[in-house]
Design an enzyme around this catalytic site. Structure first.
Site, PDB file in Angstrom:
ATOM      1  N   ASN A 139       0.956  -1.245   0.181  1.00  0.00           N
ATOM      2  CA  ASN A 139      -0.077   0.088  -0.136  1.00  0.00           C
ATOM      3  C   ASN A 139       0.948   1.152   0.076  1.00  0.00           C
ATOM      4  O   ASN A 139       1.874   1.341   0.581  1.00  0.00           O
ATOM      5  CB  ASN A 139      -0.825   0.074   1.338  1.00  0.00           C
ATOM      6  CG  ASN A 139      -0.505   0.668   2.106  1.00  0.00           C
ATOM      7  OD1 ASN A 139      -0.467   1.847   2.678  1.00  0.00           O
ATOM      8  ND2 ASN A 139       0.278  -0.054   3.367  1.00  0.00           N
ATOM      9  N   PHE A 143      -1.485   8.330   4.134  1.00  0.00           N
ATOM     10  CA  PHE A 143      -2.591   9.042   5.184  1.00  0.00           C
ATOM     11  C   PHE A 143      -3.880   9.631   4.595  1.00  0.00           C
ATOM     12  O   PHE A 143      -4.265  10.571   5.174  1.00  0.00           O
ATOM     13  CB  PHE A 143      -1.766   9.842   6.069  1.00  0.00           C
ATOM     14  CG  PHE A 143      -0.580   9.213   6.877  1.00  0.00           C
ATOM     15  CD1 PHE A 143      -0.620   8.009   6.870  1.00  0.00           C
ATOM     16  CD2 PHE A 143       0.366  10.295   7.349  1.00  0.00           C
ATOM     17  CE1 PHE A 143       0.608   7.614   7.733  1.00  0.00           C
ATOM     18  CE2 PHE A 143       1.261   9.797   8.271  1.00  0.00           C
ATOM     19  CZ  PHE A 143       1.413   8.593   8.382  1.00  0.00           C
ATOM     20  N   SER A 203       5.655   5.355   8.671  1.00  0.00           N
ATOM     21  CA  SER A 203       5.003   4.757   7.420  1.00  0.00           C
ATOM     22  C   SER A 203       5.822   5.531   6.368  1.00  0.00           C
ATOM     23  O   SER A 203       6.328   6.497   6.223  1.00  0.00           O
ATOM     24  CB  SER A 203       3.723   5.630   7.190  1.00  0.00           C
ATOM     25  OG  SER A 203       2.554   4.924   8.156  1.00  0.00           O
ATOM     26  N   ASN A 205       5.053   5.987   3.161  1.00  0.00           N
ATOM     27  CA  ASN A 205       4.141   6.755   2.306  1.00  0.00           C
ATOM     28  C   ASN A 205       4.032   8.123   2.410  1.00  0.00           C
ATOM     29  O   ASN A 205       3.372   8.796   1.517  1.00  0.00           O
ATOM     30  CB  ASN A 205       2.948   5.904   2.115  1.00  0.00           C
ATOM     31  CG  ASN A 205       3.106   4.359   1.636  1.00  0.00           C
ATOM     32  OD1 ASN A 205       3.955   4.181   0.933  1.00  0.00           O
ATOM     33  ND2 ASN A 205       2.321   3.607   2.453  1.00  0.00           N
ATOM     34  N   THR A 206       4.693   8.836   3.284  1.00  0.00           N
ATOM     35  CA  THR A 206       4.682  10.165   3.598  1.00  0.00           C
ATOM     36  C   THR A 206       6.117  10.646   3.563  1.00  0.00           C
ATOM     37  O   THR A 206       6.816  10.144   4.424  1.00  0.00           O
ATOM     38  CB  THR A 206       4.118  10.627   4.922  1.00  0.00           C
ATOM     39  OG1 THR A 206       2.511  10.320   4.973  1.00  0.00           O
ATOM     40  CG2 THR A 206       4.046  12.122   5.277  1.00  0.00           C
ATOM     41  N   LYS A 245       5.267   4.217  16.810  1.00  0.00           N
ATOM     42  CA  LYS A 245       5.650   2.968  16.075  1.00  0.00           C
ATOM     43  C   LYS A 245       6.480   3.003  15.044  1.00  0.00           C
ATOM     44  O   LYS A 245       6.843   4.270  14.439  1.00  0.00           O
ATOM     45  CB  LYS A 245       3.915   3.351  15.357  1.00  0.00           C
ATOM     46  CG  LYS A 245       3.917   1.831  14.382  1.00  0.00           C
ATOM     47  CD  LYS A 245       2.695   1.882  14.034  1.00  0.00           C
ATOM     48  CE  LYS A 245       2.360   0.467  12.896  1.00  0.00           C
ATOM     49  NZ  LYS A 245       1.197   0.477  12.505  1.00  0.00           N
ATOM     50  N   ASN A 274       5.699  -1.291  11.577  1.00  0.00           N
ATOM     51  CA  ASN A 274       4.992  -0.885  10.377  1.00  0.00           C
ATOM     52  C   ASN A 274       5.097  -1.638   9.117  1.00  0.00           C
ATOM     53  O   ASN A 274       6.039  -2.651   9.189  1.00  0.00           O
ATOM     54  CB  ASN A 274       5.403   0.564  10.186  1.00  0.00           C
ATOM     55  CG  ASN A 274       4.247   1.598   9.463  1.00  0.00           C
ATOM     56  OD1 ASN A 274       3.417   0.935   8.534  1.00  0.00           O
ATOM     57  ND2 ASN A 274       3.927   2.529  10.060  1.00  0.00           N
TER      58      ASN A 274
HETATM   59  C1  LIG Z   1      -3.524  -0.773   3.566  1.00  0.00           C
HETATM   60  C2  LIG Z   1      -2.593  -0.453   4.802  1.00  0.00           C
HETATM   61  C3  LIG Z   1      -2.711   0.856   5.459  1.00  0.00           C
HETATM   62  C4  LIG Z   1      -1.997   1.140   6.482  1.00  0.00           C
HETATM   63  N1  LIG Z   1      -2.016   2.306   7.092  1.00  0.00           N
HETATM   64  C5  LIG Z   1      -1.302   2.632   8.309  1.00  0.00           C
HETATM   65  C6  LIG Z   1      -1.601   3.846   8.980  1.00  0.00           C
HETATM   66  O1  LIG Z   1      -2.383   4.725   8.588  1.00  0.00           O
HETATM   67  N2  LIG Z   1      -0.861   4.018   9.963  1.00  0.00           N
HETATM   68  C7  LIG Z   1       0.202   3.048  10.578  1.00  0.00           C
HETATM   69  O2  LIG Z   1       0.649   3.430  11.640  1.00  0.00           O
HETATM   70  N3  LIG Z   1       0.021   1.869   9.952  1.00  0.00           N
HETATM   71  C8  LIG Z   1      -0.502   1.670   8.907  1.00  0.00           C
HETATM   72  N4  LIG Z   1      -0.464   0.501   8.384  1.00  0.00           N
HETATM   73  C9  LIG Z   1       0.476  -0.779   8.778  1.00  0.00           C
HETATM   74  C10 LIG Z   1      -0.006  -1.619   9.693  1.00  0.00           C
HETATM   75  O3  LIG Z   1      -0.799  -0.988  10.730  1.00  0.00           O
HETATM   76  C11 LIG Z   1       0.565  -2.851  10.064  1.00  0.00           C
HETATM   77  O4  LIG Z   1       1.881  -2.280  11.103  1.00  0.00           O
HETATM   78  C12 LIG Z   1       1.428  -3.284   9.060  1.00  0.00           C
HETATM   79  O5  LIG Z   1       0.407  -3.692   7.899  1.00  0.00           O
HETATM   80  C13 LIG Z   1       2.104  -4.739   9.496  1.00  0.00           C
HETATM   81  O6  LIG Z   1       1.041  -5.476   9.905  1.00  0.00           O
HETATM   82  P1  LIG Z   1       0.268  -6.625   8.968  1.00  0.00           P
HETATM   83  O7  LIG Z   1       1.537  -7.590   8.246  1.00  0.00           O
HETATM   84  O8  LIG Z   1      -0.535  -7.708  10.038  1.00  0.00           O
HETATM   85  O9  LIG Z   1      -0.721  -6.021   8.284  1.00  0.00           O
HETATM   86  C14 LIG Z   1      -1.171   0.094   7.179  1.00  0.00           C
HETATM   87  C15 LIG Z   1      -1.228  -1.288   6.721  1.00  0.00           C
HETATM   88  C16 LIG Z   1      -2.091  -1.275   5.315  1.00  0.00           C
HETATM   89  C17 LIG Z   1      -1.934  -2.710   4.696  1.00  0.00           C
END
Ligand SMILES: Cc1cc2nc3c(=O)[nH]c(=O)nc-3n(C[C@H](O)[C@H](O)[C@H](O)COP(=O)(O)O)c2cc1C
Length: 364
Positions: A139, A143, A203, A205-206, A245, A274
């Site tokens: 992804n 934000f 993150s 993406n910012t 985080k 993350n």
């Molecule tokens: C589509 C998507 C959007 C995410 N948006 C955020 C976010 O806005 N803020 C954040 O701290 N982590 C965000 N994450 C990261 C997740 O909170 C998590 O840390 C990461 O995906 C690893 O966990 P997972 O493998 O169980 O998905 C996002 C993940 C995905 C897949």
């Protein structure tokens, strides 16, 4: 539909096949294997929006089960009592629109956001992709969120017993020199409604966000937020813990430097990790060149390594929330063995559905 002796039967007025839902499993969890192939035919973000909307509706109709019948082993951490060890990771409910539904589905805690001071649309679409061969998501949402004040209003009306964390970040057009102002804005706004606050500096993406993980930047940012937190505590007569985080893509020396800062400042907890910018686990995949953060199975091992490294270096009273590639109960148990006190999931629920909640709670 009727509920008796722990069995839910939703067939007697249907002519089609009968579905039997095991005790402690929500209707949605049992139906997910049938729904998933249809959802996977849709664009990933469309499927996500549809799923969350359906969940809110299912919750209103009482179809998600309730928080009470499920076996609950509470966890004391951060001065809070979490109904159970499992949370929903940030990013799934960026606008805090479904917290009661997530609670009813069985989560012990829900982290909403990331929320920024002003609403923002995020990056152009498409920005969310599935890599089913790798049980992964990629992804670059950037934000997209309705702004902290909209989420705060929603959280004022929440009814769930689940703990609610508010994950905060900076707007995409705020330069890093002014990032602290954005985090302060969000901290003040979220403080009255949050059970904990997560400072997202990881993150991918910012632009520039992860530079805030540099030793000097994080020291300055957290120091300022901690001073404000003390003021807010006096003002509201309530302590709300502030966590950080972090990314999985940190080298050993960087982890050591961060752990030193966290110990010195007495950070109350960390969330690891993350998404990753590494493509090592998906080499050769057609989406490998796409920008964004990778989550799911490709990050399982790295995230567990980062948890173990921090557990080794952090003062023992600083809890770690383990997240990254928990695709089954065993992955969650490994994160706990590595030193996580609580765990969160995101991508796993896309692949395994809500049954993953029962799997994790039944294993750890
Ligand atoms: C589509 C998507 C959007 C995410 N948006 C955020 C976010 O806005 N803020 C954040 O701290 N982590 C965000 N994450 C990261 C997740 O909170 C998590 O840390 C990461 O995906 C690893 O966990 P997972 O493998 O169980 O998905 C996002 C993940 C995905 C897949």
């Amino acid at each position: 539909m009727s509920r008796n002796a722990g069995i839910v039967t939703i067939s007697h007025r249907l002519t089609g096949p009968r579905f039997f839902v095991a005790k402690d499993m929500s209707v949605l969890a049992s139906l997910y294997p049938f729904i998933k192939p249809l959802l996977f035919k849709l664009d990933a973000e469309v499927a996500h929006t549809l799923t969350v909307k359906s969940m809110i509706l299912a919750h209103k109709l009482g179809l998600l089960g309730s928080e009470t019948p499920r076996k609950q082993t509470p966890v004391n951490a951060l001065g809070l009592t979490f109904p159970n060890v499992l949370g929903l990771a940030a990013g799934m409910d960026k606008s805090a629109s479904a917290v009661d539904a997530w609670g009813a589905l069985g989560f012990g805690f829900v982290e909403v956001g990331t929320l920024t001071p002003r609403p923002q649309p995020g990056n152009p679409k498409p920005r969310l992709f599935r890599l089913p061969e790798h049980r992964a998501l990629l992804n670059r949402m950037g934000f997209n969120n309705p702004g902290i004040h909209s989420a705060v209003e929603k959280l004022r009306h929440r009814r769930t017993k689940a703990i609610v964390g508010v994950n905060i970040g900076k707007n995409f057009d705020t330069p890093n020199e002014k990032a602290v102002d954005d985090y302060m804005h969000c901290l003040k706004a979220a403080y009255p409604v949050a059970d904990y606050i997560a400072v997202n500096i990881s993150s991918p993406n910012t632009k520039g966000l992860r530079d805030l993980q540099n030793e000097e930047s994080i020291r300055a940012l957290l120091g300022t937020l901690q001073k404000e937190q003390s003021e807010l505590e006096k003002q509201h007569g309530r302590h709300v813990p502030v966590l950080v985080k972090i990314a999985p893509d940190l080298e050993e020396l960087h982890i050591e430097a961060l752990a030193r800062v966290f110990n010195e400042l007495g950070v109350e907890g960390i969330i690891a990790t993350n998404t990753t910018i590494s493509r090592a686990a998906v080499t050769g995949h057609p989406l490998v060149e796409q920008a964004g953060g990778l989550s799911g199975a490709p990050v399982t091992q790295r995230s567990t390594e980062v948890i173990a490294a921090f557990r080794n270096l952090l003062r023992s009273e600083i809890p770690i929330i383990g997240v990254g590639g928990i695709m089954n109960g065993k992955d969650a148990a490994e994160k706990i063995q590595a030193g996580a006190k609580l765990v969160q999931i995101y991508s796993g629920i896309v692949y395994a559905g809500p049954a993953l909640i029962g799997d994790v709670l039944g294993t750890v």
